[in-house]
Design an enzyme around this catalytic site. Structure first.
Site, short mmCIF file in Angstrom:
data_model
loop_
_atom_site.label_atom_id
_atom_site.label_comp_id
_atom_site.label_asym_id
_atom_site.label_seq_id
_atom_site.Cartn_x
_atom_site.Cartn_y
_atom_site.Cartn_z
N GLN A 71 0.81 -1.21 0.00
CA GLN A 71 0.00 0.00 0.00
C GLN A 71 0.85 1.27 0.00
O GLN A 71 2.04 1.24 0.31
CB GLN A 71 -0.93 0.01 1.21
CG GLN A 71 -2.06 -1.01 1.12
CD GLN A 71 -3.12 -0.78 2.17
OE1 GLN A 71 -3.12 -1.43 3.21
NE2 GLN A 71 -4.04 0.13 1.91
N HIS A 72 0.19 2.35 -0.38
CA HIS A 72 0.67 3.73 -0.20
C HIS A 72 1.72 4.20 -1.20
O HIS A 72 1.90 5.39 -1.39
CB HIS A 72 1.25 3.96 1.21
CG HIS A 72 0.44 3.44 2.32
ND1 HIS A 72 -0.90 3.71 2.47
CD2 HIS A 72 0.77 2.64 3.37
CE1 HIS A 72 -1.35 3.11 3.55
NE2 HIS A 72 -0.36 2.45 4.11
N ASP A 229 -2.53 -4.87 0.18
CA ASP A 229 -2.09 -6.19 0.66
C ASP A 229 -2.85 -6.66 1.90
O ASP A 229 -3.18 -7.85 2.02
CB ASP A 229 -0.58 -6.20 0.91
CG ASP A 229 -0.08 -5.04 1.74
OD1 ASP A 229 -0.90 -4.23 2.23
OD2 ASP A 229 1.15 -4.93 1.90
#
Length: 472
Positions: A71-72, A229
């Site tokens: 992520q991110h 995830d």
């Protein structure tokens, strides 16, 4: 027998599983490594995905595929769809100052209520602010910003237009400019970070295809929305409300399925969306399995020997405490903190004590995250351990003493990739709910008889020690 594929493009590697769409049985699988670092050229992910697909026997017979990813991470694209600069990953703390500025400008309460998360350095919005401040020339080139899984899904469809970028609600909720409460982008927050508006991926429905595959002759397979995830792992585990998963990988993640969004102005709990239409409050530590790696390196032993050493020491390691902030920390939000060892005496100066303190310290940091989630209203009916760190016999046996409850360890599997395969089967089926896939082979580890006193003792000595840590 229709086949579906699930992809886990994680920080360290790419995994691909090919499954029977009806039962979830793995037919074949493959993997490939990713380069180290907190900034990575996305082309390395694409190369690893192709290598993992080849190792899994290709996609010729697959009817649907979904991609899960770390992520991110900020993937900045120019107007031609070319990558502007290496992607800044979730664990790049360069944007810690930008995160603090964004929180100061609008207030923690605002971010918690609107976005569900008070931005730490990991969120994409903070990296966009960092880019605008530190690389204005690159910032000026940005025409669209995507997450790692968005970019890989887009590549799999062979699309060239930025308008064809797509994502899902779970990963979008970790950007800092999409609201899991309203289900809409807050482009004003993206503009506040970068200084102007740019294109963002379309957020698809839960089982909506973003396009069709364009990969080595297969041009008919559906490409699902994908996922972050943690949401993908929850889908792979079949988690429902009351289930808590503690994932011990590069980072440590405590996540739970909830029917209502979280809004924690302290910043300890991130209020993300999940992949099934519910919510996924979670707390993240930057330091998890690598704490065991570091302890093993210090002692010159492998993981099995480290585990044996830890189990040879008493609970609480006779007062030796390892605070595991080796890469700074996110929960609590201390990006510049360092790790520390406290309570070192002649009696505790043994490999066994240090090994035990490393295992307990890593788990106690995760327990802090779980406590914060419970304070936000998370219901805990079942605790499961997953991830590479859950392979450790010491971690499995010590965890009930730290969490104060029976701990379940599902059979070792690639649950992020399996979750994405399950999503792909959902997309293929056209049904309102995902298919039911069994999760077999779980083991249970019981809490000690005197669990309450053990937990209190461990938590107390850890709480004292963690307040003594220093910044870099």
């Amino acid at each position: 027998m229709p086949l579906v594929a699930g992809v886990d493009s994680s920080t360290q590697s790419c995994k691909v599983v090919i499954c029977d769409a009806e039962t979830g049985r793995i037919v074949r699988e493959g993997r490939a490594g990713h380069p180290d670092g907190t900034q990575v050229d996305p082309s390395a992910w694409w190369s690893a995905l192709q290598e993992a697909i080849a190792a899994a026997g290709g996609l010729d017979d697959v009817e649907a595929i979904s991609v899960g990813g770390q992520q991110h991470g900020m993937v900045a694209l120019d107007e031609r769809g070319q990558v502007v600069r290496p992607a800044m990953l979730w664990n790049d703390t360069s944007s810690a100052g930008a995160a603090a500025d964004l929180v100061d400008e609008l207030g923690a309460q605002f971010w918690a209520e609107v976005i569900g998360t008070v931005p730490p350095a990991s969120l994409t919005v903070t990296k966009l602010r960092w880019l605008a401040e530190h690389e204005p020339d690159n910032a000026a080139k940005v025409a669209a910003v995507a997450l790692p899984h968005d970019w890989l899904s887009w590549k799999l469809t062979g699309a060239a237009s930025l308008d064809s970028l797509f994502t899902d609600r779970s990963d979008a909720s970790g950007t800092g400019y999409w609201s899991p409460v309203s289900g809409e982008y807050r482009v004003d927050l993206l503009e506040r970070a970068l200084g102007r508006q740019v294109a963002v991926p379309t957020v698809l429905g839960l089982a909506e295809a973003g396009g069709t595959l364009a990969y080595q002759g297969n041009s008919s397979a559906l490409v699902g929305p994908g996922g972050g995830d943690n949401a993908a792992a929850a889908l792979g585990l079949g988690m429902t409300a009351g289930d808590v998963a503690i994932s011990i990988g590069t980072s440590g993640v405590v996540s739970a399925i909830s029917r209502r969004p979280a809004a924690d102005p302290s910043g300890s709990v991130a209020g993300f969306a999940d992949a099934t239409g519910q919510f996924l409050p979670l707390a993240v530590t930057l330091n998890a399995a690598r704490v065991l790696d570091a302890a093993g390196a210090l002692l010159g032993v492998d993981h099995d020997r480290l585990s044996a050493l830890a189990l040879a020491a008493p609970s609480g390691a006779d007062g030796l405490v390892l605070v595991p902030y080796l890469e700074g920390e996110r929960t609590p939000n201390k990006p510049h903190a360092t790790g520390a060892v406290h309570g070192l005496t002649l009696a505790t100066s043994t490999p066994q004590h240090l090994a035990r303190a490393a295992v307990e310290g890593m788990l106690l940091a995760l327990a802090d995250g779980l406590d914060a989630m419970v304070a936000q209203g998370t219901i805990v009916d079942r605790v499961s351990l997953i991830g590479g760190g859950a392979r450790s016999a010491a971690v499995r046996q010590v965890a009930p003493s730290v969490f104060g409850s029976t701990v379940t360890v599902p059979a070792e599997a690639e649950y992020v990739a399996l979750g994405m395969a399950r999503q792909a089967a959902w997309v293929l089926s056209g049904q309102p709910e995902p298919p039911t896939w069994a999760v077999d082979g779980a083991q249970e580890y019981a809490a000690p008889v005197d669990a309450r006193s053990v937990v209190e003792r461990l938590r107390t000595q850890y709480a004292r020690a963690k307040e003594l840590t220093l910044d870099r």
